[in-house]
Motif scaffolding. Structure first.
Motif, mmCIF file in Angstrom:
data_model
loop_
_atom_site.group_PDB
_atom_site.id
_atom_site.type_symbol
_atom_site.label_atom_id
_atom_site.label_comp_id
_atom_site.label_asym_id
_atom_site.label_seq_id
_atom_site.Cartn_x
_atom_site.Cartn_y
_atom_site.Cartn_z
ATOM 1 N N VAL A 268 -11.776 23.537 10.350
ATOM 2 C CA VAL A 268 -11.838 22.478 11.358
ATOM 3 C C VAL A 268 -13.188 22.528 12.049
ATOM 4 O O VAL A 268 -13.598 23.581 12.540
ATOM 5 C CB VAL A 268 -10.701 22.662 12.393
ATOM 6 C CG1 VAL A 268 -10.844 21.674 13.537
ATOM 7 C CG2 VAL A 268 -9.340 22.517 11.719
ATOM 8 N N TYR A 269 -13.887 21.401 12.053
ATOM 9 C CA TYR A 269 -15.200 21.298 12.713
ATOM 10 C C TYR A 269 -15.053 20.496 14.003
ATOM 11 O O TYR A 269 -14.480 19.403 13.991
ATOM 12 C CB TYR A 269 -16.190 20.619 11.761
ATOM 13 C CG TYR A 269 -17.551 20.327 12.349
ATOM 14 C CD1 TYR A 269 -18.281 21.301 13.017
ATOM 15 C CD2 TYR A 269 -18.126 19.055 12.211
ATOM 16 C CE1 TYR A 269 -19.537 21.028 13.548
ATOM 17 C CE2 TYR A 269 -19.389 18.768 12.725
ATOM 18 C CZ TYR A 269 -20.081 19.762 13.390
ATOM 19 O OH TYR A 269 -21.324 19.493 13.911
ATOM 20 N N LEU A 270 -15.530 21.070 15.097
ATOM 21 C CA LEU A 270 -15.410 20.418 16.408
ATOM 22 C C LEU A 270 -16.666 19.615 16.695
ATOM 23 O O LEU A 270 -17.768 20.196 16.761
ATOM 24 C CB LEU A 270 -15.242 21.474 17.502
ATOM 25 C CG LEU A 270 -13.889 22.187 17.618
ATOM 26 C CD1 LEU A 270 -12.740 21.171 17.626
ATOM 27 C CD2 LEU A 270 -13.670 23.208 16.516
ATOM 28 N N ALA B 27 -17.858 26.076 15.011
ATOM 29 C CA ALA B 27 -18.535 25.634 16.231
ATOM 30 C C ALA B 27 -20.005 25.409 15.905
ATOM 31 O O ALA B 27 -20.719 26.357 15.585
ATOM 32 C CB ALA B 27 -18.380 26.690 17.324
ATOM 33 N N GLY B 28 -20.455 24.177 15.997
ATOM 34 C CA GLY B 28 -21.848 23.862 15.710
ATOM 35 C C GLY B 28 -22.727 24.048 16.929
ATOM 36 O O GLY B 28 -22.252 24.241 18.049
ATOM 37 N N ARG B 29 -24.026 24.018 16.706
ATOM 38 C CA ARG B 29 -25.041 24.052 17.770
ATOM 39 C C ARG B 29 -26.136 23.064 17.391
ATOM 40 O O ARG B 29 -26.060 22.412 16.353
ATOM 41 C CB ARG B 29 -25.622 25.467 17.931
ATOM 42 C CG ARG B 29 -24.703 26.400 18.690
ATOM 43 C CD ARG B 29 -24.903 26.277 20.216
ATOM 44 N NE ARG B 29 -23.706 26.627 20.963
ATOM 45 C CZ ARG B 29 -23.675 26.652 22.305
ATOM 46 N NH1 ARG B 29 -24.749 26.337 23.006
ATOM 47 N NH2 ARG B 29 -22.566 26.954 22.931
ATOM 48 N N TYR B 30 -27.153 22.964 18.216
ATOM 49 C CA TYR B 30 -28.277 22.043 18.006
ATOM 50 C C TYR B 30 -27.777 20.602 17.955
ATOM 51 O O TYR B 30 -26.843 20.259 18.675
ATOM 52 C CB TYR B 30 -29.077 22.433 16.743
ATOM 53 C CG TYR B 30 -29.406 23.915 16.701
ATOM 54 C CD1 TYR B 30 -30.234 24.483 17.658
ATOM 55 C CD2 TYR B 30 -28.846 24.759 15.737
ATOM 56 C CE1 TYR B 30 -30.524 25.844 17.638
ATOM 57 C CE2 TYR B 30 -29.139 26.113 15.712
ATOM 58 C CZ TYR B 30 -29.968 26.652 16.667
ATOM 59 O OH TYR B 30 -30.242 27.990 16.645
ATOM 60 N N GLU B 31 -28.357 19.776 17.051
ATOM 61 C CA GLU B 31 -27.943 18.372 17.010
ATOM 62 C C GLU B 31 -26.856 18.129 15.970
ATOM 63 O O GLU B 31 -26.415 17.011 15.770
ATOM 64 C CB GLU B 31 -29.156 17.463 16.769
ATOM 65 C CG GLU B 31 -29.915 17.122 18.049
ATOM 66 C CD GLU B 31 -30.372 18.360 18.815
ATOM 67 O OE1 GLU B 31 -31.136 19.144 18.246
ATOM 68 O OE2 GLU B 31 -29.951 18.546 19.965
ATOM 69 N N SER C 137 -12.441 16.030 17.767
ATOM 70 C CA SER C 137 -13.130 15.899 19.053
ATOM 71 C C SER C 137 -12.136 16.093 20.188
ATOM 72 O O SER C 137 -10.968 15.735 20.058
ATOM 73 C CB SER C 137 -13.738 14.492 19.140
ATOM 74 O OG SER C 137 -14.138 14.208 20.464
ATOM 75 N N LEU C 138 -12.610 16.654 21.286
ATOM 76 C CA LEU C 138 -11.753 16.753 22.479
ATOM 77 C C LEU C 138 -11.845 15.496 23.325
ATOM 78 O O LEU C 138 -11.107 15.346 24.295
ATOM 79 C CB LEU C 138 -12.151 17.964 23.330
ATOM 80 C CG LEU C 138 -12.041 19.341 22.689
ATOM 81 C CD1 LEU C 138 -12.281 20.414 23.747
ATOM 82 C CD2 LEU C 138 -10.680 19.550 22.033
ATOM 83 N N GLY C 139 -12.760 14.608 23.014
ATOM 84 C CA GLY C 139 -12.921 13.391 23.805
ATOM 85 C C GLY C 139 -14.357 12.917 23.756
ATOM 86 O O GLY C 139 -15.198 13.532 23.110
ATOM 87 N N ASP C 140 -14.615 11.822 24.441
ATOM 88 C CA ASP C 140 -15.915 11.168 24.338
ATOM 89 C C ASP C 140 -16.937 11.757 25.303
ATOM 90 O O ASP C 140 -17.282 11.146 26.316
ATOM 91 C CB ASP C 140 -15.762 9.658 24.565
ATOM 92 C CG ASP C 140 -14.980 9.007 23.444
ATOM 93 O OD1 ASP C 140 -14.990 9.555 22.320
ATOM 94 O OD2 ASP C 140 -14.365 7.956 23.675
ATOM 95 N N PHE C 141 -17.383 12.957 24.985
ATOM 96 C CA PHE C 141 -18.463 13.594 25.740
ATOM 97 C C PHE C 141 -19.168 14.561 24.801
ATOM 98 O O PHE C 141 -18.633 14.923 23.756
ATOM 99 C CB PHE C 141 -17.925 14.341 26.972
ATOM 100 C CG PHE C 141 -16.806 15.288 26.667
ATOM 101 C CD1 PHE C 141 -15.487 14.888 26.742
ATOM 102 C CD2 PHE C 141 -17.077 16.608 26.296
ATOM 103 C CE1 PHE C 141 -14.440 15.773 26.458
ATOM 104 C CE2 PHE C 141 -16.053 17.498 26.029
ATOM 105 C CZ PHE C 141 -14.730 17.074 26.100
ATOM 106 N N VAL C 142 -20.382 14.946 25.175
ATOM 107 C CA VAL C 142 -21.168 15.855 24.342
ATOM 108 C C VAL C 142 -21.329 17.190 25.062
ATOM 109 O O VAL C 142 -21.681 17.224 26.240
ATOM 110 C CB VAL C 142 -22.562 15.257 24.004
ATOM 111 C CG1 VAL C 142 -23.348 16.200 23.106
ATOM 112 C CG2 VAL C 142 -22.400 13.904 23.329
ATOM 113 N N LEU C 143 -21.073 18.255 24.354
ATOM 114 C CA LEU C 143 -21.311 19.614 24.849
ATOM 115 C C LEU C 143 -22.620 20.106 24.234
ATOM 116 O O LEU C 143 -23.232 19.411 23.430
ATOM 117 C CB LEU C 143 -20.158 20.530 24.440
ATOM 118 C CG LEU C 143 -18.756 20.123 24.915
ATOM 119 C CD1 LEU C 143 -17.687 20.943 24.204
ATOM 120 C CD2 LEU C 143 -18.636 20.279 26.413
ATOM 121 N N SER C 144 -23.005 21.315 24.582
ATOM 122 C CA SER C 144 -24.205 21.861 23.936
ATOM 123 C C SER C 144 -23.852 22.676 22.698
ATOM 124 O O SER C 144 -24.725 23.199 22.015
ATOM 125 C CB SER C 144 -25.031 22.676 24.927
ATOM 126 O OG SER C 144 -24.207 23.528 25.662
#
Ligand code: 9WO
Length: 246
Positions: free
Chosen positions: A85-87, A112-116, A132-139
């Protein structure tokens, strides 16, 4: 159940997992957690895990090879039938039904990805589900991965105590929760609703369901639509809306 998390920040994942229900479940050996760092699967002197995007533009992209090495290690020790599963914000929205489906599995590999982001060919060839947990961007995907683990672990048999389990099995499935109060009885002239002090358990249950229906209707009409209301629930909601106009 076994969880494997692929992350460039393994200590962040391990630390979050020490706390609360997930920490307790690990210590009771109801859950096992392994963490794999893609950086351990590099072969160059700089241990490179990212590179510039084809097509140009800002930011960096996670390289295929270190991720493939990390996933291979995770698959090696994960039970058969553990999906990857990719978040990411591009995923389908994670919800309680998905948490229940995952809780039936022997294991889960969370990326868990990082960067872009990560090389799209890795998603195509190795990822079973993008969430996705919802419509927002984490780092990064770590906090999202831990949120998924938390939501799943609390559904596993024997993880919660009797009280917590009973609260979960309550009749308000699919609705928002009712309001909660504890001592003291008065705070800055705000009092606890009389019914909660009455000792009438049937009346308290009815009030809680009414409040849950009312809040759900006002805050999340989409959930009410999805759930559909019984005749009795419709009546309670009407009562809530009448009281609210007074
Ligand atoms: C970074 C970025 C920068 C400029 C323009 C667009 C951009 N998108 C991203 C981005 O999506 N970065 C991600 C960081 C790459 C995958 C891991 N990251 C992540 C996961 N951020 N947010 C999540 C996430 C996961 C689940 N639910 C909500 C958000």
């Amino acid at each position: 159940m076994h969880f494997d998390v692929i992350s460039l920040f393994p200590e962040m994942v391990a630390t979050i997992a020490e706390y609360g229900v997930v920490g307790r479940a690990q210590r009771r050996e109801l859950v096992t957690l392994d963490i794999e760092n893609p950086r351990e699967h590099t072969s160059d002197v700089h241990r490179t895990v990212d590179d510039r995007p084809y097509g140009g533009g800002p930011g960096m992209v996670m390289k295929y090879e270190p991720l493939a090495g990390a996933i291979a290690a995770a698959r090696e020790r994960s039970p058969q039938g553990s999906p990857v599963v990719y978040l990411s914000p591009q995923g389908r929205v994670f919800d309680q039904a998905t948490a229940r489906r995952f809780a039936e599995l022997p294991g889960l590999i969370l990326l868990a990805g990082r960067y872009e982001g990560i090389d799209e060919r890795f998603i195509e060839s190795q990822v079973d589900e993008e969430l996705s947990l919802g419509d927002f961007v984490l780092s990064g995907g770590e906090i999202a991965a831990m949120a998924v683990i938390d939501a799943v672990v609390r559904l596993l048999p024997d993880v919660l105590g009797d009280d917590e389990s009973a609260a979960q099995d309550s009749f308000m499935e699919g609705l928002l929760d009712h309001p909660h109060y504890t001592r003291p009885e008065t705070i800055d002239a705000r009092t606890v609703p009389d019914v909660l002090l009455s000792g009438d358990h049937a009346e308290i249950a009815r009030w809680r369901l009414k409040e849950a229906l009312g809040r759900t209707f006002l805050r999340r009409p989409d959930l009410v639509e999805k759930l559909g209301l019984s005749d009795e629930q419709r009546l309670l909601l009407d009562e809530f809306l009448k009281e609210q106009r007074q």
